[in-house]
Scaffold this motif. Sequence first.
Motif: not given
Length: 163
Positions: A48-52, A80-87
């Motif tokens: 996703t864009y935020p992951q990018y 940020l935390s859920p984003l990092l967990k998905r990455l």
Amino acid sequence: MTASHDQAPPTRAEELLRLDSQICFALHAASRAFSGVYRTALRELELTYPQYLVMLVLWESDGVPVKEIGARLRLDSGTLSPLLKRLEAAGLIRRLRSEQDERSVEIHLSAAGEALRERALDVPRQIADATGMPVAELKDLRARVAALTAAIDGVQAQGESCP
């Protein structure tokens, strides 16, 4: 004669209240347009864009504390935390406690995260192509938007209202 013909032309103050006069709306609309272009460009990377954005930070400098990533991307820990967990679940990053400060968590690229960088090299060109603007104009626009952001941040930091 319809009511619209009976109306006087808008005054300068009324003109300022028009949606098309709002810089914030122009930036919002551009942001939404960019989101669509990035969605397409990032599809094959499965980001996703935020992951990018997180990956861009890590490709610049691996082993970045979570707080620093949040500050650079202007994201709070709740976002940020859920984003990092998905990455991490995707196998692109590892979260490790800092050796210098046990309270701090650093984000490191995995081998897959490092390899993804090569596949992402064409994304900026795709985005630039989508704008239809020469690279020099895009650099100038980016600098002007950064200056605008810094000015607004300065006003907010001082607790002032906008002029």
